[in-house]
Motif scaffolding. Structure first.
Motif, PDB file in Angstrom:
ATOM      1  N   ILE A 267      -3.348  42.222   1.985  1.00 25.80           N
ATOM      2  CA  ILE A 267      -3.693  41.521   3.233  1.00 25.80           C
ATOM      3  C   ILE A 267      -4.968  40.707   2.998  1.00 25.80           C
ATOM      4  N   GLU A 268      -4.921  39.441   3.336  1.00 28.69           N
ATOM      5  CA  GLU A 268      -6.078  38.563   3.112  1.00 28.69           C
ATOM      6  C   GLU A 268      -7.178  38.802   4.139  1.00 28.69           C
ATOM      7  N   THR A 269      -8.430  38.742   3.657  1.00 25.76           N
ATOM      8  CA  THR A 269      -9.584  38.840   4.564  1.00 25.76           C
ATOM      9  C   THR A 269     -10.531  37.652   4.383  1.00 25.76           C
ATOM     10  N   GLY A 270     -10.460  36.998   3.219  1.00 26.06           N
ATOM     11  CA  GLY A 270     -11.384  35.899   2.930  1.00 26.06           C
ATOM     12  C   GLY A 270     -12.781  36.383   2.573  1.00 26.06           C
ATOM     13  N   ILE A 271     -12.922  37.708   2.350  1.00 26.04           N
ATOM     14  CA  ILE A 271     -14.250  38.282   2.082  1.00 26.04           C
ATOM     15  C   ILE A 271     -14.332  38.755   0.634  1.00 26.04           C
ATOM     16  N   ASN A 272     -15.484  38.525   0.008  1.00 31.26           N
ATOM     17  CA  ASN A 272     -15.707  38.917  -1.371  1.00 31.26           C
ATOM     18  C   ASN A 272     -16.194  40.369  -1.412  1.00 31.26           C
ATOM     19  N   LEU A 273     -15.316  41.280  -1.831  1.00 29.01           N
ATOM     20  CA  LEU A 273     -15.636  42.711  -1.835  1.00 29.01           C
ATOM     21  C   LEU A 273     -16.848  43.020  -2.710  1.00 29.01           C
ATOM     22  N   ASP A 274     -16.954  42.379  -3.879  1.00 26.81           N
ATOM     23  CA  ASP A 274     -18.095  42.647  -4.776  1.00 26.81           C
ATOM     24  C   ASP A 274     -19.426  42.335  -4.098  1.00 26.81           C
ATOM     25  N   LYS A 275     -19.458  41.245  -3.341  1.00 28.14           N
ATOM     26  CA  LYS A 275     -20.704  40.874  -2.649  1.00 28.14           C
ATOM     27  C   LYS A 275     -21.023  41.861  -1.521  1.00 28.14           C
ATOM     28  N   VAL A 276     -19.975  42.403  -0.900  1.00 31.90           N
ATOM     29  CA  VAL A 276     -20.187  43.415   0.150  1.00 31.90           C
ATOM     30  C   VAL A 276     -20.728  44.699  -0.475  1.00 31.90           C
TER      31      VAL A 276
END
Length: 304
Positions: A267-276
């Motif tokens: 599912i797309e979120t458009g968020i960069n998990l590594d940066k979070v």
């Protein structure tokens, strides 16, 4: 099970800077909050709950809200939200340049009486001025339904009560309504029932799930909400935010855990998990505690 029925894209609303930090005992300097919001903006969140314009007497941690809003680097396309429970709060939020005003109402009569000494209907009526001013100024209006899936005082919360509050908030002109499991007691069957009741009163695309992880059920509850078509979820980086009613209980579901779930479901979120993960490690380090499970696992894997 037919996975094609799950939403293909979800919106994650990051609530760590407000809902997550407001219960922290230690005073967190404005510059730390600004850095946290900037790191989250850089990760690509479409919506960040960044501040709360309430009386500092009640929530001292949020006394720096105007300073935080003035200091952040705004990412084009990100909506920066703030809680504003009255006109004084609204005026401050407007002056600070928020994009979205957040109000709230409980689905539990007992909770409403204990917390603000009035009925649910009266509490929502108090927001009418704020709602009208928000619309007049062309800002987005969001509302949270607290204790929608359980109450520390009355226990069970009937789905009819959830439906009633959603209808009242819709009448105020809300663009989005959050169904919140404030004390984290829900399990998937309750989530189905509450969300289906809310969907009878409000378009599903404007409903969101806000789950606490007190009993470790938040990820399961998010999956249940996905199954009925909910595509907006609130989460808090590093799982910030204690639950004031349950001793030692965790609070908000961790954003890193939610993003890991969404990634696994395609599912797309458009968020960069590594940066979070970086943002989570930063704020957890500042507070002197571990970050979320997924965040810690990813950080350990990359040798952070």
């Amino acid at each position: 099970m037919n996975h094609a029925t799950l939403p293909q894209r979800v919106k994650i609303v990051e609530v760590g800077p407000r809902d997550g930090l407001q219960n922290e005992k230690q005073t967190i300097p404005a510059e730390v909050k600004i850095r946290l919001v900037d790191m989250l903006s850089d990760a690509g969140f479409p919506n960040i709950e960044a501040a709360s314009f309430v009386s500092p007497k009640w929530v001292p941690q949020m006394a720096t809200s105007a300073e935080v809003m003035a200091g952040i680097t705004r990412r084009p396309g990100t909506v920066y939200s703030a809680l504003a429970p009255n006109m004084k709060g609204f005026d401050a939020a407007l002056a600070a340049g928020v994009d979205e005003v957040v109000i709230f109402g409980a689905a539990s009569e007992a909770f409403s009486q204990k917390n603000i000494n009035c009925s649910i209907a009266e509490s929502i009526e108090r927001f009418r001025d704020v709602a009208e001013a928000t619309k007049r100024h062309g800002l987005k209006l969001r509302a949270a339904v607290s204790c929608a899936l359980g109450c520390p005082y009355q226990g069970e919360v009937p789905v009819a009560a959830v439906r009633d509050v959603v209808a009242r908030l819709r009448a105020l002109g809300c663009d989005e309504i959050d169904i919140a499991d404030t004390i984290g007691v829900a399990t998937p069957r309750k989530v189905y029932a509450a969300m289906e009741a809310a969907m009878r009163e409000f378009p599903v695309e404007g409903l969101s799930g806000h789950f606490h992880d007190t009993y470790g059920q938040a990820v399961a509850n998010i999956y249940a909400a996905l199954e009925v078509g909910i595509s907006i979820f609130h989460s808090s980086v590093a799982g910030l935010g204690g639950c004031p009613y349950a001793k030692g209980a965790t609070g908000n579901v961790a954003t890193e855990d939610v993003l890991y779930l969404m990634q696994g479901l395609g599912i797309e979120t458009g968020i960069n998990l590594d940066k979070v993960v970086d943002a989570g490690q930063f704020i957890a380090g500042h507070l002197g505690r571990p970050a979320s499970r997924a965040g810690n696992a990813i950080a350990a894997k990359r040798g952070a």
